[in-house]
Design an enzyme around this catalytic site. Structure first.
Site, mmCIF file in Angstrom:
data_model
loop_
_atom_site.group_PDB
_atom_site.id
_atom_site.type_symbol
_atom_site.label_atom_id
_atom_site.label_comp_id
_atom_site.label_asym_id
_atom_site.label_seq_id
_atom_site.Cartn_x
_atom_site.Cartn_y
_atom_site.Cartn_z
ATOM 1 N N HIS A 126 0.812 -1.208 0.000
ATOM 2 C CA HIS A 126 0.000 0.000 0.000
ATOM 3 C C HIS A 126 0.848 1.263 0.000
ATOM 4 O O HIS A 126 0.501 2.253 -0.635
ATOM 5 C CB HIS A 126 -0.948 -0.004 1.195
ATOM 6 C CG HIS A 126 -2.129 -0.867 0.973
ATOM 7 N ND1 HIS A 126 -2.150 -2.191 1.325
ATOM 8 C CD2 HIS A 126 -3.312 -0.612 0.388
ATOM 9 C CE1 HIS A 126 -3.304 -2.701 0.969
ATOM 10 N NE2 HIS A 126 -4.034 -1.773 0.399
ATOM 11 N N GLU A 182 -1.957 -17.821 -19.796
ATOM 12 C CA GLU A 182 -0.835 -17.472 -18.919
ATOM 13 C C GLU A 182 -0.057 -18.701 -18.460
ATOM 14 O O GLU A 182 0.829 -18.588 -17.613
ATOM 15 C CB GLU A 182 -1.295 -16.608 -17.740
ATOM 16 C CG GLU A 182 -2.542 -17.057 -17.044
ATOM 17 C CD GLU A 182 -3.039 -16.071 -15.974
ATOM 18 O OE1 GLU A 182 -2.381 -15.063 -15.697
ATOM 19 O OE2 GLU A 182 -4.099 -16.357 -15.399
ATOM 20 N N ASP A 238 2.278 -13.842 -15.464
ATOM 21 C CA ASP A 238 2.421 -15.258 -15.140
ATOM 22 C C ASP A 238 3.083 -16.027 -16.270
ATOM 23 O O ASP A 238 3.898 -16.909 -16.025
ATOM 24 C CB ASP A 238 1.048 -15.877 -14.837
ATOM 25 C CG ASP A 238 0.646 -15.632 -13.402
ATOM 26 O OD1 ASP A 238 1.494 -15.817 -12.512
ATOM 27 O OD2 ASP A 238 -0.513 -15.243 -13.158
ATOM 28 N N CYS A 274 -2.808 -8.366 -21.221
ATOM 29 C CA CYS A 274 -3.160 -7.569 -20.044
ATOM 30 C C CYS A 274 -2.091 -7.592 -18.956
ATOM 31 O O CYS A 274 -2.281 -7.012 -17.890
ATOM 32 C CB CYS A 274 -4.505 -8.014 -19.475
ATOM 33 S SG CYS A 274 -4.462 -9.679 -18.787
HETATM 34 C C1 PEP Z 1 -0.877 -11.779 -15.594
HETATM 35 O O1 PEP Z 1 -0.503 -12.838 -15.091
HETATM 36 O O2 PEP Z 1 -0.271 -11.196 -16.512
HETATM 37 C C2 PEP Z 1 -2.090 -11.109 -15.092
HETATM 38 C C3 PEP Z 1 -2.597 -10.068 -15.696
HETATM 39 O O3 PEP Z 1 -2.634 -11.588 -13.945
HETATM 40 P P1 PEP Z 1 -2.020 -11.346 -12.480
HETATM 41 O O4 PEP Z 1 -0.925 -10.328 -12.585
HETATM 42 O O5 PEP Z 1 -3.162 -10.896 -11.645
HETATM 43 O O6 PEP Z 1 -1.540 -12.715 -12.120
HETATM 44 MG MG MG Z 2 -1.872 -13.947 -13.886
#
Ligand code: PEP
Ligand code: MG
Length: 591
Positions: free
Chosen positions: A199, A441, A465, A512
């Site tokens: 945080h 992922e 990931d 993403c």
């Molecule tokens: C990722 O793994 O790229 C993703 C967007 O999910 P997180 O970062 O929440 O694992």
């Molecule tokens: Mg992920």
């Protein structure tokens, strides 16, 4: 480690937590530790001690509520919620009773009694296995410090007395430390511990204070009078930087400032390449406040709503109505633009404080995300009903995380159908055509994406990931952070393969993970056929600005070049050169 740390330049590598460069004298932040006086009070004064304690409780509660309101306004409810936990500590009757009992039993002053009781609580928390509960110790520590300061009428180790802005250096920072800093006095932040998502770091980022965390041996290397340079882009800290280093970083800061001014000027323009190839930029956002920021910055919707943030905020599994309200708020904030809601991705480093959690040796490869949901059908069904109900209030897409086989995708879809049937029976409104996506992922999902495409309306590549699983490099392990390379040929080939299969199968593909928010990758990703990206809201304007600076032909040529390269370092140099070449004109200024 060199002996003469006073004069020699020392370079330390940590985690880049908040972008920007800062240089200045060090301010050693000591968490406002206070000397706790110890003296006996007569029996007749014990009630007065307890009244002092009660007044300090009230005063502290008011202060925390003020901080909470400020943080809520500037950063949103998610970040402000941490201070609710602080108020709960203050209202904990067991703690209050223990302090009052200690005053009666020992006859000591209330500061000493509070100090002893809180130390017992902290020892208890520190000894626990459960990471979440251990972290609650920091709430108790933070609140006790504030209480002690109020009892003593002390101002703590605030920044008000500083004669000039400084670089704050500390072993660790709590959210309440960060909130109580006078930001005009803080040039940058560097800490020994901490991760990118603490945080305190989130607040630094929102306050645009450059920060590097996880430096481990920073404070032990510092001496009085040292200066420090914080490079929040690369995650580097230089103690006592020499002239050459300062000159180099002076240029970096100057160019950055110049660029940001230009980027903001152009933020109303669309995201497309110089020759008009569209780039759809979504935002990664988990709250209506973040959606508002995303809208301001020109996002075309939410590409990733990490729903575990809702669970972590409640620190339990919220019921259907609670979840529905949270999802609906985000959907309404984004409407008419779409929101992609990802089902629960608990596990790995994201855990609830429940004591029945099984301890795993390799939690990232363990019982997380879709694996947890498919084995906890009630939890999954409840969430799916809540998401579906939110789909009646705007455009919603659902996606499943950590898919590694067609079986998981089919089971998840079956559960979704079951949730729809349950809602139909209840007569609840929802969008029966809600698109269903699959996160790519895991290496398995990349390899069989043609098979997964038969069961998915869209793919979203989670590179955070994917990089860790493809390269076998734990994403949160500092020791091997140098091997965590999104620019590794294996990652680039994987992304290219998914984009190509998606195109052939008519399945939309977006990225993403953090890779999408780094402009060095924008042209390469577009050259690989990615034309949808979902990134943190503050990064959107720069991404759009850069996309307008190259043509799709140039991006494809860059991809061809990179495909010939065997070593990650070569690739990184090439994509950075491409980026810098296209942006060069925007750094050159007449002073
Ligand atoms: C990722 O793994 O790229 C993703 C967007 O999910 P997180 O970062 O929440 O694992
Ligand atoms: Mg992920």
């Amino acid at each position: 480690m060199p002996e003469d740390t006073q004069r020699r330049e020392i370079i330390l590598h940590g985690i880049a937590a908040s972008p920007g460069v800062a240089h200045g004298r060090v301010f050693r932040f000591l968490h406002g530790e206070v000397e706790v006086p110890s003296y006996l009070v007569g029996k007749e004064s014990q009630e007065a001690e307890i009244i002092r304690f009660e007044q300090a409780l009230l005063e502290t509660r008011e202060q925390i509520k003020e901080i909470r309101a400020d943080v809520g306004k500037s950063l949103g409810e998610n970040e402000a919620a941490i201070f609710d936990a602080h108020v709960l500590v203050l209202e904990d009757q067991a703690l209050i009773d223990d302090v009052v009992g200690e005053v009666h039993n020992t006859g000591d002053n209330v500061e000493q009694c509070l100090h002893r009781v809180s130390s017992r609580y902290l020892d208890f928390f520190d000894g626990l296995e459960d990471q979440y509960l251990r972290e609650r110790a920091s709430d108790v520590r933070d609140v006790t410090r504030r209480l002690l300061r109020n009892l003593l009428g002390a101002t703590g180790s605030g920044t008000a007395f500083l004669d000039e802005p400084r670089v704050l250096v500390s072993e660790d920072l709590t959210p309440s430390d960060t909130a109580s800093l006078d930001r005009s006095k803080i040039l940058g932040i560097a800490t020994d511990s901490g991760g990118r998502s603490s945080h305190a770091v989130i607040m630094a980022r929102a306050g645009e204070i450059p920060a590097v965390v996880g430096l481990r041996e920073l404070t032990v290397n510092l001496q009085d009078g040292d200066t420090v340079l914080v490079d929040g882009f690369e995650g580097t800290v230089v103690i006592n930087p020499g002239e050459q280093t300062l000159f180099r970083y002076g240029e970096v800061s100057f160019k950055r400032k110049k660029l940001l001014d230009l980027v903001v000027d152009e933020s109303y323009l669309p995201a497309e390449t110089a020759d008009g190839r569209k780039l759809t930029v979504f935002a990664n956002a988990d709250s209506p406040e973040e959606v508002a920021k995303a809208n301001e910055n020109g996002a075309l919707g939410v590409g990733l709503f990490r729903t575990e943030s809702v669970f972590l905020r409640h620190n339990r599994i919220p019921d259907e109505e609670e979840q529905f309200q949270e999802y609906k708020a985000v959907v309404e904030a984004s409407s008419p633009l779409p929101v992609t809601i990802r089902t629960l991705d608990l596990g790995g480093d994201k855990v609830l404080g429940s004591s029945d959690r099984v301890k795993e040796d390799n939690p990232f490869m363990g019982f997380r995300a879709i694996r947890f949901c498919l084995r906890n059908k009630d939890v999954f069904l409840t969430q799916l009903r809540a998401i579906l109900r939110a789909s009646a209030f705007g455009k919603v897409k659902i996606m499943f995380p950590m898919i590694s086989g067609v079986g998981e995708m089919l089971s998840a879809r079956e559960t979704l159908d079951e949730a729809k049937t349950q809602l139909e029976k209840r007569g609840e409104a929802f969008d029966p055509q809600t698109p269903v996506g699959c996160m790519i992922e895991t290496p398995a999902a990349v390899t069989i994406c043609d098979l997964l495409a038969e069961h998915a309306d869209f793919f979203s590549i989670g590179t955070n990931d994917l990089v860790q699983y493809l390269l076998a490099v734990d994403r949160i392990n500092n020791q091997i952070a140098y091997l965590y390379e999104p620019h590794h040929p294996a990652v680039i080939r994987a992304v290219g393969h998914v984009a190509e299969v998606g195109r052939k199968k008519g399945v939309e593909v977006s990225v993403c993970g953090e890779m999408a928010g780094d402009p060095h990758f924008t042209a390469l990703l577009m050259g690989l056929g990615i034309d949808e990206m979902s990134v943190a809201p503050p990064l959107i304007p720069e991404l759009k600005f850069f996309a307008r600076r190259f043509t799709i032909l140039e991006a494809e040529k860059l991809r061809e070049e990179v495909e010939q390269m065997a070593r990650p370092s070569q690739i990184l140099v090439r994509i950075k050169a491409f980026h810098d070449e296209k942006m060069a004109g925007f750094y050159d200024v007449d002073e």
